[in-house]
Design an enzyme around this catalytic site. Sequence first.
Site, PDB file in Angstrom:
ATOM      1  N   GLY A 248     -28.259  86.710 -53.033  1.00  0.00           N
ATOM      2  CA  GLY A 248     -26.997  87.107 -52.395  1.00  0.00           C
ATOM      3  C   GLY A 248     -26.915  86.531 -50.990  1.00  0.00           C
ATOM      4  O   GLY A 248     -27.911  86.504 -50.276  1.00  0.00           O
TER       5      GLY A 248
ATOM      6  N   GLU B 216     -35.874  89.382 -52.097  1.00  0.00           N
ATOM      7  CA  GLU B 216     -37.033  89.659 -52.942  1.00  0.00           C
ATOM      8  C   GLU B 216     -37.204  88.653 -54.088  1.00  0.00           C
ATOM      9  O   GLU B 216     -38.325  88.250 -54.395  1.00  0.00           O
ATOM     10  CB  GLU B 216     -36.961  91.091 -53.508  1.00  0.00           C
TER      11      GLU B 216
ATOM     12  N   THR C  96     -31.695  89.560 -46.112  1.00  0.00           N
ATOM     13  CA  THR C  96     -30.962  90.451 -47.014  1.00  0.00           C
ATOM     14  C   THR C  96     -30.305  91.551 -46.190  1.00  0.00           C
ATOM     15  O   THR C  96     -30.927  92.085 -45.260  1.00  0.00           O
ATOM     16  CB  THR C  96     -31.816  91.113 -48.113  1.00  0.00           C
ATOM     17  N   ILE C  97     -29.078  91.856 -46.551  1.00  0.00           N
ATOM     18  CA  ILE C  97     -28.421  92.966 -45.867  1.00  0.00           C
ATOM     19  C   ILE C  97     -29.121  94.281 -46.219  1.00  0.00           C
ATOM     20  O   ILE C  97     -29.023  95.249 -45.486  1.00  0.00           O
ATOM     21  CB  ILE C  97     -26.910  93.062 -46.190  1.00  0.00           C
ATOM     22  N   ASP C  98     -29.820  94.313 -47.361  1.00  0.00           N
ATOM     23  CA  ASP C  98     -30.451  95.562 -47.811  1.00  0.00           C
ATOM     24  C   ASP C  98     -31.644  95.962 -46.941  1.00  0.00           C
ATOM     25  O   ASP C  98     -32.082  97.108 -46.982  1.00  0.00           O
ATOM     26  CB  ASP C  98     -30.926  95.436 -49.262  1.00  0.00           C
TER      27      ASP C  98
ATOM     28  N   ARG D  25      -9.487 115.739 -46.999  1.00  0.00           N
ATOM     29  CA  ARG D  25     -10.078 115.205 -48.227  1.00  0.00           C
ATOM     30  C   ARG D  25     -11.577 114.959 -48.079  1.00  0.00           C
ATOM     31  O   ARG D  25     -12.089 114.826 -46.972  1.00  0.00           O
ATOM     32  CB  ARG D  25      -9.467 113.829 -48.537  1.00  0.00           C
TER      33      ARG D  25
ATOM     34  N   ARG E 160     -29.497  98.182 -53.215  1.00  0.00           N
ATOM     35  CA  ARG E 160     -29.906  98.267 -54.626  1.00  0.00           C
ATOM     36  C   ARG E 160     -31.085  99.220 -54.805  1.00  0.00           C
ATOM     37  O   ARG E 160     -31.022 100.153 -55.586  1.00  0.00           O
ATOM     38  CB  ARG E 160     -30.293  96.860 -55.088  1.00  0.00           C
TER      39      ARG E 160
ATOM     40  N   GLU F 214     -25.196 102.080 -53.415  1.00  0.00           N
ATOM     41  CA  GLU F 214     -24.813 101.721 -54.789  1.00  0.00           C
ATOM     42  C   GLU F 214     -25.929 101.980 -55.801  1.00  0.00           C
ATOM     43  O   GLU F 214     -25.653 102.223 -56.972  1.00  0.00           O
ATOM     44  CB  GLU F 214     -24.415 100.252 -54.850  1.00  0.00           C
TER      45      GLU F 214
ATOM     46  N   GLN G 150     -19.343  93.847 -46.796  1.00  0.00           N
ATOM     47  CA  GLN G 150     -20.548  94.031 -45.972  1.00  0.00           C
ATOM     48  C   GLN G 150     -21.363  92.750 -45.833  1.00  0.00           C
ATOM     49  O   GLN G 150     -22.178  92.616 -44.933  1.00  0.00           O
ATOM     50  CB  GLN G 150     -21.455  95.101 -46.600  1.00  0.00           C
TER      51      GLN G 150
HETATM   52  O1  F6P Z   1     -29.428  92.171 -52.601  1.00  0.00           O
HETATM   53  C1  F6P Z   1     -28.328  92.214 -51.817  1.00  0.00           C
HETATM   54  C2  F6P Z   1     -27.157  92.772 -52.560  1.00  0.00           C
HETATM   55  O2  F6P Z   1     -26.121  92.747 -51.627  1.00  0.00           O
HETATM   56  C3  F6P Z   1     -27.357  94.149 -53.175  1.00  0.00           C
HETATM   57  O3  F6P Z   1     -27.178  95.205 -52.277  1.00  0.00           O
HETATM   58  C4  F6P Z   1     -26.328  94.138 -54.269  1.00  0.00           C
HETATM   59  O4  F6P Z   1     -26.689  95.008 -55.317  1.00  0.00           O
HETATM   60  C5  F6P Z   1     -26.339  92.739 -54.726  1.00  0.00           C
HETATM   61  O5  F6P Z   1     -26.761  91.949 -53.644  1.00  0.00           O
HETATM   62  C6  F6P Z   1     -25.006  92.280 -55.244  1.00  0.00           C
HETATM   63  O6  F6P Z   1     -25.132  91.017 -55.757  1.00  0.00           O
HETATM   64  P1  F6P Z   1     -23.931  90.103 -56.265  1.00  0.00           P
HETATM   65  O7  F6P Z   1     -23.330  89.456 -55.076  1.00  0.00           O
HETATM   66  O8  F6P Z   1     -24.595  89.116 -57.151  1.00  0.00           O
HETATM   67  O9  F6P Z   1     -22.934  90.987 -56.963  1.00  0.00           O
END
Ligand code: F6P
Length: 343
Positions: free
Chosen positions: A10, A103, A126-128, A163, A172, A223, A275
């Site tokens: 990603g 990863e 990675t943003i994660d 609300r 992930r 997510e 994001q």
């Molecule tokens: O690993 C980074 C990430 O942004 C995850 O948070 C997310 O699940 C995934 O990539 C989404 O990937 P794609 O862009 O292939 O839908």
Amino acid sequence: MRFGVLTGGGDCPGLNAVIRAVVRKGIDVHGDEIVGFRDGWRGPLDGDHEPLTIESTRGILPRGGTILGTSRTNPFKREDGPQQIRETLAELGIDGLIAIGGEDTLGAANRLHAEHGLDVLGVPKTIDNDIGATDVTFGFDTALQVATEAIDRLHTTAESHHRVMVVEVMGRHAGWIALYSGIAGGGDVILIPEQPFDIEDVCRLIGRRHGRGRFFSIVVVAEGSMPKQGTMEIAGGETDEFGHMRLGGIGQRLEREIEQRTGFETRAVVLGHIQRGGTPTAYDRVLATRFGVAAIDAAHNGEWGMMPALRGTMIDLVPLANAVAELRTVSPEEFAFAEAFLG
Ligand code: F6P
């Protein structure tokens, strides 16, 4: 010397800053040539490449995404993938490869080095923020900023309409974006993949707020969050070449469930790829630049199988094997400070 560079997995803000740093320091200081491979591991597998020069990388520092393109191509899913990469590097006279990725990309880089003897080193992105052996990955700060601004905006509309707003953020396996944006944005419920949630507890926290006269709530959910077994059904999805399921949808499931169980009007918002897009924050530009400089220096010193990592305030070189051995997830101790602010 002649080095290759690729971006895999990603995309994330700061990739171009790494590429620029590798090119600038490589060409200007070391007198190298730099070759860019297109679309992650697909580039060296198919021999798809382009020369990277000071001119061709000018002005890319603040640009999101990656000028090289990316993909989730897994070289170990191609017949003779490692051999194809070896041949491409030999044909182009490349002395080693810098793989910028998360990863999966780093996992492949590590195997190519450890099992096939290829001269590869990694740069963590990675943003994660879930790569082991580094305190932070670039991309995270930008995503966190985007998510926090979104929560701020959702606050005012949630309050006006009395609300519950469910905000689904990326993450992930790791809940860093959810935890930090939840705290920074004043979220009332924070759900992360590391801690399966009980929907009853979620509704109890929201109900408690109502009991205290606060008739709106913000639920921040990563997510990859999962309900405790047997408490709520979740649909499955398709998987990519690395076996990861396409995520997304937990926000909508929570929207329905919370509304049904509490009777409070609820809406869900999925922030998704917003994001990952756009210009990197200053922090990410600097971290990415530091990683890029450390990577090209390491390539010169033949430090293959290694990865620049942020340790405290310093950039260290760590073995790729350590970085991919275990994901850096949120521990219960790291989550604990948030509990005082929930509900
Ligand atoms: O690993 C980074 C990430 O942004 C995850 O948070 C997310 O699940 C995934 O990539 C989404 O990937 P794609 O862009 O292939 O839908």
